[in-house]
Write an enzyme that holds these catalytic residues in place. Structure first.
Site, mmCIF file in Angstrom:
data_model
loop_
_atom_site.group_PDB
_atom_site.id
_atom_site.type_symbol
_atom_site.label_atom_id
_atom_site.label_comp_id
_atom_site.label_asym_id
_atom_site.label_seq_id
_atom_site.Cartn_x
_atom_site.Cartn_y
_atom_site.Cartn_z
ATOM 1 N N ASP A 30 39.219 -39.157 -24.041
ATOM 2 C CA ASP A 30 38.890 -38.572 -22.739
ATOM 3 C C ASP A 30 39.533 -39.450 -21.670
ATOM 4 O OD1 ASP A 30 37.389 -37.747 -20.328
ATOM 5 O OD2 ASP A 30 36.045 -36.738 -21.736
ATOM 6 N N SER A 123 35.919 -19.439 -23.023
ATOM 7 C CA SER A 123 34.919 -19.128 -21.999
ATOM 8 C C SER A 123 34.747 -17.623 -21.878
ATOM 9 C CB SER A 123 35.421 -19.684 -20.664
ATOM 10 O OG SER A 123 34.669 -19.170 -19.593
ATOM 11 N N ALA A 124 33.552 -17.222 -21.493
ATOM 12 C CA ALA A 124 33.297 -15.813 -21.203
ATOM 13 C C ALA A 124 34.153 -15.316 -20.045
ATOM 14 C CB ALA A 124 31.823 -15.617 -20.866
ATOM 15 N N THR A 125 34.756 -16.245 -19.326
ATOM 16 C CA THR A 125 35.633 -15.853 -18.214
ATOM 17 C C THR A 125 36.787 -14.974 -18.709
ATOM 18 O OG1 THR A 125 36.680 -16.734 -16.224
ATOM 19 C CG2 THR A 125 37.197 -17.875 -18.250
ATOM 20 N N TYR A 147 42.083 -20.836 -13.485
ATOM 21 C CA TYR A 147 41.310 -21.473 -14.556
ATOM 22 C C TYR A 147 41.112 -20.492 -15.715
ATOM 23 C CZ TYR A 147 37.307 -22.820 -17.342
ATOM 24 O OH TYR A 147 36.485 -23.084 -18.415
ATOM 25 N N LYS A 151 42.502 -20.256 -19.939
ATOM 26 C CA LYS A 151 41.755 -19.991 -21.176
ATOM 27 C C LYS A 151 42.377 -18.826 -21.948
ATOM 28 C CE LYS A 151 38.673 -23.216 -20.825
ATOM 29 N NZ LYS A 151 38.806 -24.417 -21.644
ATOM 30 N N ASN A 197 28.543 -24.762 -9.266
ATOM 31 C CA ASN A 197 27.779 -23.918 -10.192
ATOM 32 C C ASN A 197 26.307 -23.905 -9.825
ATOM 33 O OD1 ASN A 197 30.102 -25.264 -12.297
ATOM 34 N ND2 ASN A 197 29.911 -23.053 -12.148
HETATM 35 P P1 NAD Z 1 33.518 -31.513 -18.317
HETATM 36 O O1 NAD Z 1 34.434 -31.614 -17.164
HETATM 37 O O2 NAD Z 1 32.185 -32.153 -18.220
HETATM 38 O O3 NAD Z 1 34.234 -32.069 -19.638
HETATM 39 C C1 NAD Z 1 35.616 -32.011 -19.828
HETATM 40 C C2 NAD Z 1 36.073 -33.404 -20.201
HETATM 41 O O4 NAD Z 1 37.486 -33.388 -20.405
HETATM 42 C C3 NAD Z 1 35.795 -34.430 -19.096
HETATM 43 O O5 NAD Z 1 35.134 -35.542 -19.655
HETATM 44 C C4 NAD Z 1 37.183 -34.802 -18.587
HETATM 45 O O6 NAD Z 1 37.233 -36.146 -18.159
HETATM 46 C C5 NAD Z 1 38.040 -34.522 -19.800
HETATM 47 N N1 NAD Z 1 39.448 -34.202 -19.527
HETATM 48 C C6 NAD Z 1 39.955 -33.285 -18.662
HETATM 49 N N2 NAD Z 1 41.286 -33.273 -18.738
HETATM 50 C C7 NAD Z 1 41.646 -34.195 -19.674
HETATM 51 C C8 NAD Z 1 42.877 -34.639 -20.208
HETATM 52 N N3 NAD Z 1 44.044 -34.151 -19.772
HETATM 53 N N4 NAD Z 1 42.868 -35.583 -21.164
HETATM 54 C C9 NAD Z 1 41.698 -36.104 -21.618
HETATM 55 N N5 NAD Z 1 40.504 -35.731 -21.141
HETATM 56 C C10 NAD Z 1 40.479 -34.785 -20.188
HETATM 57 O O7 NAD Z 1 33.372 -29.966 -18.664
HETATM 58 P P2 NAD Z 1 32.440 -29.236 -19.711
HETATM 59 O O8 NAD Z 1 31.524 -28.364 -18.945
HETATM 60 O O9 NAD Z 1 31.900 -30.185 -20.684
HETATM 61 O O10 NAD Z 1 33.518 -28.293 -20.389
HETATM 62 C C11 NAD Z 1 34.128 -28.612 -21.624
HETATM 63 C C12 NAD Z 1 35.091 -27.504 -21.973
HETATM 64 O O11 NAD Z 1 34.379 -26.272 -22.047
HETATM 65 C C13 NAD Z 1 36.197 -27.284 -20.948
HETATM 66 O O12 NAD Z 1 37.382 -26.959 -21.629
HETATM 67 C C14 NAD Z 1 35.699 -26.107 -20.141
HETATM 68 O O13 NAD Z 1 36.755 -25.389 -19.579
HETATM 69 C C15 NAD Z 1 34.980 -25.304 -21.211
HETATM 70 N N6 NAD Z 1 33.954 -24.421 -20.675
HETATM 71 C C16 NAD Z 1 32.999 -24.919 -19.843
HETATM 72 C C17 NAD Z 1 32.028 -24.053 -19.330
HETATM 73 C C18 NAD Z 1 31.001 -24.557 -18.365
HETATM 74 O O14 NAD Z 1 30.459 -23.752 -17.606
HETATM 75 N N7 NAD Z 1 30.655 -25.841 -18.361
HETATM 76 C C19 NAD Z 1 32.034 -22.702 -19.684
HETATM 77 C C20 NAD Z 1 33.008 -22.234 -20.542
HETATM 78 C C21 NAD Z 1 33.978 -23.111 -21.041
HETATM 79 C C1 WQD Z 2 26.298 -18.163 -11.575
HETATM 80 C C2 WQD Z 2 25.694 -17.145 -10.619
HETATM 81 C C3 WQD Z 2 26.953 -16.872 -8.588
HETATM 82 C C4 WQD Z 2 26.294 -20.919 -7.081
HETATM 83 C C5 WQD Z 2 31.425 -20.244 -13.891
HETATM 84 C C6 WQD Z 2 32.879 -20.022 -14.182
HETATM 85 C C7 WQD Z 2 33.065 -19.618 -15.619
HETATM 86 C C8 WQD Z 2 32.362 -20.587 -16.559
HETATM 87 C C9 WQD Z 2 30.966 -20.885 -16.155
HETATM 88 C C10 WQD Z 2 33.894 -22.198 -17.380
HETATM 89 C C11 WQD Z 2 26.723 -16.234 -9.957
HETATM 90 C C12 WQD Z 2 25.595 -17.453 -8.293
HETATM 91 C C13 WQD Z 2 26.293 -19.772 -7.843
HETATM 92 C C14 WQD Z 2 25.592 -20.920 -5.850
HETATM 93 C C15 WQD Z 2 24.935 -18.656 -6.266
HETATM 94 N N1 WQD Z 2 33.024 -21.863 -16.576
HETATM 95 N N2 WQD Z 2 25.624 -18.664 -7.440
HETATM 96 N N3 WQD Z 2 24.925 -19.785 -5.494
HETATM 97 O O1 WQD Z 2 30.522 -18.117 -11.825
HETATM 98 O O2 WQD Z 2 29.076 -17.283 -13.730
HETATM 99 O O3 WQD Z 2 30.725 -19.040 -14.131
HETATM 100 O O4 WQD Z 2 30.910 -21.245 -14.773
HETATM 101 O O5 WQD Z 2 34.480 -21.522 -18.172
HETATM 102 O O6 WQD Z 2 34.429 -19.554 -15.839
HETATM 103 O O7 WQD Z 2 33.373 -19.004 -13.331
HETATM 104 O O8 WQD Z 2 28.734 -19.604 -12.856
HETATM 105 O O9 WQD Z 2 27.006 -21.118 -12.017
HETATM 106 O O10 WQD Z 2 29.038 -20.668 -10.576
HETATM 107 O O11 WQD Z 2 27.347 -18.866 -10.908
HETATM 108 O O12 WQD Z 2 24.319 -17.659 -5.874
HETATM 109 O O13 WQD Z 2 25.572 -21.927 -5.123
HETATM 110 O O14 WQD Z 2 25.079 -17.870 -9.539
HETATM 111 O O15 WQD Z 2 27.333 -15.974 -7.587
HETATM 112 O O16 WQD Z 2 26.125 -14.977 -9.807
HETATM 113 P P1 WQD Z 2 29.790 -18.385 -13.056
HETATM 114 P P2 WQD Z 2 28.037 -20.166 -11.556
#
Ligand code: NAD
Ligand code: WQD
Length: 331
Positions: A30, A123-125, A147, A151, A197
């Site tokens: 990391d 991601s569900a995105t 972003y 994915k 978020n």
């Molecule tokens: P996070 O930012 O807490 O963790 C990601 C980690 O990757 C961090 O520790 C960061 O320092 C490290 N990192 C980033 N770029 C790097 C690089 N080039 N080399 C080495 N390390 C690097 O995020 P998270 O929420 O734990 O997410 C983990 C993964 O899951 C990500 O790929 C994210 O896109 C995906 N994801 C997250 C969510 C969410 O809502 N948290 C939802 C769907 C998918």
């Molecule tokens: C959730 C709900 C907002 C903040 C994001 C990324 C997605 C995935 C997960 C990585 C929505 C509402 C939010 C606030 C609000 N990440 N909201 N006030 O947008 O579903 O997903 O994180 O892959 O790609 O887009 O999550 O937590 O931002 O929002 O009303 O201050 O809360 O509108 O309905 P989201 P979120």
């Protein structure tokens, strides 16, 4: 030994705990761009086990090669990536370069060392805005921001790689909305600055550091007009990775699977649950819709249950309780 990229981050650190609890040997890589070394110490404290850590950017080809040379890496769980939707719109090149570029470099080094197994954080995105929930894995993918496109693109790269090399084993795990924290309160999610978020924002309001929650939109076609999401406890999510790894031990090719609960909650329902868990009032202010948001997102969670024998065990009360416990201890 399992390489965990991004293992110091929110989901990665919880997954490292589950891996160590199951006696796997792990090495974390990391670059700490969005995490702190303290989470690696916390992983050790929670599990009472040791793990190796390299402060390394996965775009650093030579650094990765040296890591693979020093350790017999049999599989990779690949979390490393940047994840802020808003930032990705401002700095798309940084997102494509870090996320897509990083995955390409990692794949290159995996090939050099004949490492054939990867669990990838999707991601569900990737369901974009053109599908109707519940989202099923066979639906077409797209995105609404850079972003999200990283994915979609990374999934495609991994699918193509597996087509070209029949020995590859890839799991594309599509996370819904991960929230909560480890019940110890030692690891969780603490974004720098004002959170984007929902749950981290609510934490700050409950702690009294922000005055109210901005609710983005109360005119959606949902139960109360606010956006609906499938929130999943990060410990459940972490456990899903262990099951995906087991699946890959017995299956080649690509597994694409949702990790969600299959249940959607509105913003106001979540606020209510958090308020009950914390005993704090969470004042809200209604704002216009946030650009790029969809009304409703939740998983069809059947495939994970059928193929992995995995389903989420923890509910919204557990998510709010553990998040609040972490917020009070660490935020
Ligand atoms: P996070 O930012 O807490 O963790 C990601 C980690 O990757 C961090 O520790 C960061 O320092 C490290 N990192 C980033 N770029 C790097 C690089 N080039 N080399 C080495 N390390 C690097 O995020 P998270 O929420 O734990 O997410 C983990 C993964 O899951 C990500 O790929 C994210 O896109 C995906 N994801 C997250 C969510 C969410 O809502 N948290 C939802 C769907 C998918
Ligand atoms: C959730 C709900 C907002 C903040 C994001 C990324 C997605 C995935 C997960 C990585 C929505 C509402 C939010 C606030 C609000 N990440 N909201 N006030 O947008 O579903 O997903 O994180 O892959 O790609 O887009 O999550 O937590 O931002 O929002 O009303 O201050 O809360 O509108 O309905 P989201 P979120």
């Amino acid at each position: 030994m399992i390489l965990v990229t991004g293992g110091a981050g929110f989901i990665g650190s919880h997954t490292c705990v589950e891996l160590l609890n199951k006696d796997h040997e792990i090495v974390i890589a990391d670059n700490l761009v969005n995490s702190k070394i303290a989470s690696v110490e916390a992983i050790k404290q929670i599990t009472g086990k040791s793990c190796l850590f390299y402060e390394l950017d996965i775009n650093d080809e030579d650094g990765l090669r040296a890591l693979f040379r020093s350790h017999d890496i049999t599989s990779v769980i690949h979390f490393a990536g940047l994840k802020s939707v808003g930032e990705s719109c401002k700095f798309p090149h940084r997102y494509y370069s870090n996320n897509v570029g990083g995955t390409l470099t990692l794949l290159k080094i995996m090939r050099e060392f004949s490492c054939k197994s990867m669990v990838f954080s999707s991601s569900a995105t990737v369901y974009g805005r053109d599908n109707d929930p519940p989202f099923t894995e066979s639906m077409p993918t797209s995105a609404t921001n850079p972003y999200g496109w990283t994915k979609v693109i990374q999934e495609q790269i991994l699918v193509d790689q597996a087509k070209a090399d029949p020995e590859m084993r890839i799991a594309l795990l599509r996370y819904f909305n991960p929230v909560g924290a480890h019940p110890s309160g030692l690891i969780g999610e603490d974004p720098v600055g004002i959170p984007n978020n929902l749950v981290p924002y609510i934490c700050k309001v409950a702690l009294g550091r922000l005055p109210y929650l901005n609710v983005y939109g109360n005119d959606y076609d949902t139960v109360d007009g606010t956006g609906v999401r499938d929130y999943i406890h990060v410990v459940d999510l972490a456990k899903g990775h262990i099951e995906a790894m087991k699946y890959l031990d017995n299956n080649r090719g690509v597994l694409t699977v949702n990790l969600g609960t299959g249940i959607g909650y509105s913003v106001l329902e979540l606020v209510d649950a958090y308020s009950r868990a914390s005993g704090k009032e969470i004042p809200v202010r209604f704002m216009p819709r946030r650009s790029g948001d969809i009304a409703t997102s939740y998983a069809n969670a059947e495939k994970a249950c059928e193929l992995l024998g995995w389903k989420a065990e923890l509910g919204i009360e557990d998510m709010c309780r553990d998040s609040w416990n972490y917020a009070q201890k660490k935020m």
